[in-house]
Motif scaffolding. Sequence first.
Motif, mmCIF file in Angstrom:
data_model
loop_
_atom_site.group_PDB
_atom_site.id
_atom_site.type_symbol
_atom_site.label_atom_id
_atom_site.label_comp_id
_atom_site.label_asym_id
_atom_site.label_seq_id
_atom_site.Cartn_x
_atom_site.Cartn_y
_atom_site.Cartn_z
ATOM 1 N N ILE A 239 0.672 -1.139 0.151
ATOM 2 C CA ILE A 239 -0.082 0.112 0.066
ATOM 3 C C ILE A 239 0.876 1.114 0.007
ATOM 4 O O ILE A 239 0.695 2.170 -0.713
ATOM 5 C CB ILE A 239 -1.017 -0.031 1.395
ATOM 6 N N SER A 240 2.169 1.312 0.773
ATOM 7 C CA SER A 240 2.780 2.356 0.924
ATOM 8 C C SER A 240 3.583 2.579 -0.497
ATOM 9 O O SER A 240 3.697 3.633 -1.015
ATOM 10 C CB SER A 240 3.768 2.088 1.924
ATOM 11 N N GLU A 241 4.154 1.501 -1.092
ATOM 12 C CA GLU A 241 4.830 1.751 -2.364
ATOM 13 C C GLU A 241 3.767 2.266 -3.479
ATOM 14 O O GLU A 241 4.003 2.900 -4.087
ATOM 15 C CB GLU A 241 5.446 0.409 -2.559
ATOM 16 N N LYS A 242 2.541 1.565 -3.397
ATOM 17 C CA LYS A 242 1.744 1.963 -4.530
ATOM 18 C C LYS A 242 1.477 3.599 -4.379
ATOM 19 O O LYS A 242 0.971 3.949 -5.383
ATOM 20 C CB LYS A 242 0.472 1.111 -4.411
ATOM 21 N N MET A 243 1.200 4.048 -3.101
ATOM 22 C CA MET A 243 0.834 5.406 -3.001
ATOM 23 C C MET A 243 1.846 6.467 -3.453
ATOM 24 O O MET A 243 1.395 7.329 -3.847
ATOM 25 C CB MET A 243 0.626 5.459 -1.401
ATOM 26 N N SER A 244 3.124 6.160 -3.504
ATOM 27 C CA SER A 244 4.418 6.939 -4.022
ATOM 28 C C SER A 244 3.813 8.287 -3.629
ATOM 29 O O SER A 244 3.777 9.457 -4.312
ATOM 30 C CB SER A 244 4.355 6.942 -5.401
ATOM 31 N N PHE A 245 3.771 8.638 -2.184
ATOM 32 C CA PHE A 245 3.250 9.966 -1.491
ATOM 33 C C PHE A 245 4.273 11.090 -2.037
ATOM 34 O O PHE A 245 3.616 12.351 -2.594
ATOM 35 C CB PHE A 245 3.426 10.057 -0.109
ATOM 36 N N LEU A 246 5.495 10.976 -1.937
ATOM 37 C CA LEU A 246 6.153 12.346 -2.268
ATOM 38 C C LEU A 246 6.423 12.548 -3.692
ATOM 39 O O LEU A 246 6.020 13.702 -4.079
ATOM 40 C CB LEU A 246 7.850 12.054 -1.867
ATOM 41 N N LEU A 247 6.127 11.561 -4.644
ATOM 42 C CA LEU A 247 5.961 11.938 -6.020
ATOM 43 C C LEU A 247 5.016 12.691 -6.486
ATOM 44 O O LEU A 247 4.538 13.477 -7.162
ATOM 45 C CB LEU A 247 6.267 10.458 -6.947
ATOM 46 N N ARG A 248 3.567 12.099 -5.850
ATOM 47 C CA ARG A 248 2.410 12.722 -5.895
ATOM 48 C C ARG A 248 2.241 14.031 -5.181
ATOM 49 O O ARG A 248 1.002 14.634 -5.446
ATOM 50 C CB ARG A 248 1.598 11.821 -5.563
ATOM 51 N N THR A 249 3.134 14.305 -4.343
ATOM 52 C CA THR A 249 2.805 15.853 -3.654
ATOM 53 C C THR A 249 3.958 16.646 -4.064
ATOM 54 O O THR A 249 4.077 17.806 -3.623
ATOM 55 C CB THR A 249 3.012 15.618 -2.226
ATOM 56 N N THR A 250 4.621 16.202 -5.209
ATOM 57 C CA THR A 250 5.811 17.239 -5.793
ATOM 58 C C THR A 250 5.239 17.591 -7.171
ATOM 59 O O THR A 250 5.056 17.075 -8.056
ATOM 60 C CB THR A 250 7.089 16.443 -5.934
ATOM 61 N N PRO A 251 5.561 18.991 -7.257
ATOM 62 C CA PRO A 251 4.986 19.800 -8.526
ATOM 63 C C PRO A 251 5.715 19.117 -9.862
ATOM 64 O O PRO A 251 6.994 18.899 -9.633
ATOM 65 C CB PRO A 251 5.254 21.011 -8.350
ATOM 66 N N TYR A 274 0.093 18.712 -10.590
ATOM 67 C CA TYR A 274 0.807 17.518 -9.735
ATOM 68 C C TYR A 274 0.454 16.443 -10.614
ATOM 69 O O TYR A 274 -0.569 16.190 -11.365
ATOM 70 C CB TYR A 274 0.241 17.293 -8.330
ATOM 71 N N ARG A 275 1.063 15.241 -10.457
ATOM 72 C CA ARG A 275 0.821 13.910 -11.251
ATOM 73 C C ARG A 275 -0.727 13.503 -10.602
ATOM 74 O O ARG A 275 -1.056 13.666 -9.404
ATOM 75 C CB ARG A 275 1.910 12.788 -10.774
ATOM 76 N N LEU A 276 -1.369 12.768 -11.465
ATOM 77 C CA LEU A 276 -2.736 12.397 -11.214
ATOM 78 C C LEU A 276 -2.468 11.079 -10.313
ATOM 79 O O LEU A 276 -1.563 10.514 -10.070
ATOM 80 C CB LEU A 276 -3.237 11.765 -12.393
ATOM 81 N N ILE A 277 -3.465 11.125 -9.274
ATOM 82 C CA ILE A 277 -3.514 10.006 -8.301
ATOM 83 C C ILE A 277 -4.213 8.813 -8.826
ATOM 84 O O ILE A 277 -5.570 8.857 -8.960
ATOM 85 C CB ILE A 277 -4.215 10.482 -6.944
ATOM 86 N N ALA A 278 -3.327 8.220 -8.974
ATOM 87 C CA ALA A 278 -3.986 6.591 -9.640
ATOM 88 C C ALA A 278 -4.244 5.445 -8.529
ATOM 89 O O ALA A 278 -3.823 4.394 -8.808
ATOM 90 C CB ALA A 278 -2.822 6.092 -10.681
ATOM 91 N N LEU A 279 -5.051 5.826 -7.632
ATOM 92 C CA LEU A 279 -5.462 4.947 -6.752
ATOM 93 C C LEU A 279 -6.736 5.501 -5.894
ATOM 94 O O LEU A 279 -6.662 7.046 -5.972
ATOM 95 C CB LEU A 279 -4.172 4.432 -5.650
ATOM 96 N N ASP A 280 -7.505 4.816 -5.179
ATOM 97 C CA ASP A 280 -8.552 5.378 -4.462
ATOM 98 C C ASP A 280 -8.295 5.283 -3.124
ATOM 99 O O ASP A 280 -8.264 4.110 -2.376
ATOM 100 C CB ASP A 280 -10.027 4.650 -4.862
ATOM 101 N N PRO A 281 -8.180 6.488 -2.560
ATOM 102 C CA PRO A 281 -7.621 6.427 -1.170
ATOM 103 C C PRO A 281 -8.597 5.528 -0.158
ATOM 104 O O PRO A 281 -8.033 4.980 0.848
ATOM 105 C CB PRO A 281 -7.574 8.098 -0.603
ATOM 106 N N GLU A 282 -9.886 5.846 -0.473
ATOM 107 C CA GLU A 282 -10.798 5.000 0.534
ATOM 108 C C GLU A 282 -10.627 3.557 0.391
ATOM 109 O O GLU A 282 -10.727 2.934 1.544
ATOM 110 C CB GLU A 282 -12.350 5.475 -0.065
#
Length: 607
Positions: A239-251, A274-282
């Motif tokens: 789940i953590s790797e799929k999220m790629s948090f820093l990449l998805r919060t960097t312009p 920003y990059r599109l978020i390719a997952l459903d957080p819920e």
Amino acid sequence: MIKTDLLEQVCHNLENELPVNESLPDGGLLHIDKLLPYICVYRYKKTDHLFSGLLKTQGSYLIVKDSYPISDLLECLSTNISKKLNAFLIIEMWPVRKDHQAEFEISCPKSKAPATIKALEEGINELRVIYPEISVTISDTHTRHPEHLEGLLNVEETKESGSLIIGLAVPTIYERPEENEIFSLFYRKFVSRLSEIIKRAAYEFIRVQTSNPYDHYLMLGKTNIDRITLDADSTLAKISEKMSFLLRTTPVNSTRQWELFKKNNFEKPPAFNYRLIALDPEQEKRKLYDIPIEKVDDPTLSFILRDKRLEIEKQLTMLEERGTDNFRFIGESLYGIIEEHVLDGANAILKKFPQGDNPAKIERFNCYEFAEHAQKELNYYQDKFPNIPLCLEIRGDVAGIMVSETRLFISEELSMDADRCDALIQHEIGTHILTYCNGKRQPIKQMYAGFAGYDQLQEGLAVLAEYLVNGLTVNRLRLLAGRVIAANSMIFGATFIETFTLLQKGHNFPEKTAYYITMRIYRGGGLTKDAVYLAGLIDLLDYLKDGGALEPLYTGKFNTTHINLIQELLHREVLKQPVLPRFLERESVQKRLARLRKGIELTELLN
């Protein structure tokens, strides 16, 4: 009567120093992780999962129906283990709750193992930190078992087998069955602390009575990780790797926005994409809470997994709130606000170095020249980790240099001082990529995915590497201080332009540098993460001054608050010793490290 084939299997495993995992009738369990000269025993009338959980934290336990005969089994254990280690300790534990009292009762022959009893008594008294009403009584008696049961072995049998029995009645202060209440948060603390107390007491027995093969009480903990724990750990990492948090919060358009910001005379705030978020957080959150972490018996691993789950949940919520004020507020709960001593450190740096360095003539590297040097370092570590592919990429959608797992991303716009090359290589490759690779070798995936709050120690360790290789400059130290000042400015409500102006005019940062500091702080809606670079460095300087070992810090990605947990897992041989950065082999680095151990101030790092 216990089955002969079971006894033979247990004896065979003990003789060959193999783990023992046997299911017994009516839900009973026998677990021996490795050759240990002690075992915890619980005989139940009716299954009690909470009390069983107390024993399951140990490397050796027997949980069994009270009607099931186990004397032959205990004789087998004590005889075989005493043969190898000279003695064997049996701790029988049972639950008690008299009129809501919180009294532990130790039953023992006090004169036979005073160090063991003292460790048990002192440890129980320490539990008053979490429950002040706790008390302990010690009875010098042959009755070391619950009143309604017979003794596990008679005294003569224990003498012949070289074993000692201690009884421990444990108050079940974590529940009120008459009101159908279980205090789960307290139970986890209680279990964790009691687990350590038992290991410390067992270690005193081992140290005095046996041919001791263990150097530390933590080595008595479990070595083998069960399937439930491995599955929980694996799911969290995915789940953590799929999220790629820093990449998805960097312009992705920070360079273009810098050009527009400058063209507009710094009067119009940039508009970041920003990059599109390719997952459903819920859906990802639902997966998080489907993980049965409550079934993880090991309190250390349970804490690590539970802590990480909470961090991932907050990061998923931040992705949902990207571009809003809520993003910043949740981020503050994750990365913390700016602590006063960190802000003081930042101000001290900027006061001592009010201007940046700007040598008249200095060689500069572009992205390709830096990449050439970085590749050589990657090649060295590739030989150390042949099964983990390491690579670098020159890209147009990143600012500066960043690492994602084992990939080094370099901006195609990069232009840097040549004398900063080694420092940045050791920061990104010799720290971030190396700790990822060391974590990847471990059985626990969180060691590379990162414990909750791991950024602070990671960044502190990375900046330390810059200092150790003599690459920490006035500009670099001012940059770290500037990030703290910018984060603090944002927290107190300043706009992008106000914070940019504070850095550029108030602290003499070049326009472009002030822009990129501000961009990183305001990205996504506001991210205080960049303040952890200086905070981590300050923590690390204090840690080294206090005599902390540097080597374990490269085992994986975790925070300073987890160092004791990592050292425990290393003692238990759950974790492998890390590959160390090769720059530590330099004589100049060792001299600088020795200087740090004597204690120096932040502003002295450039002397």
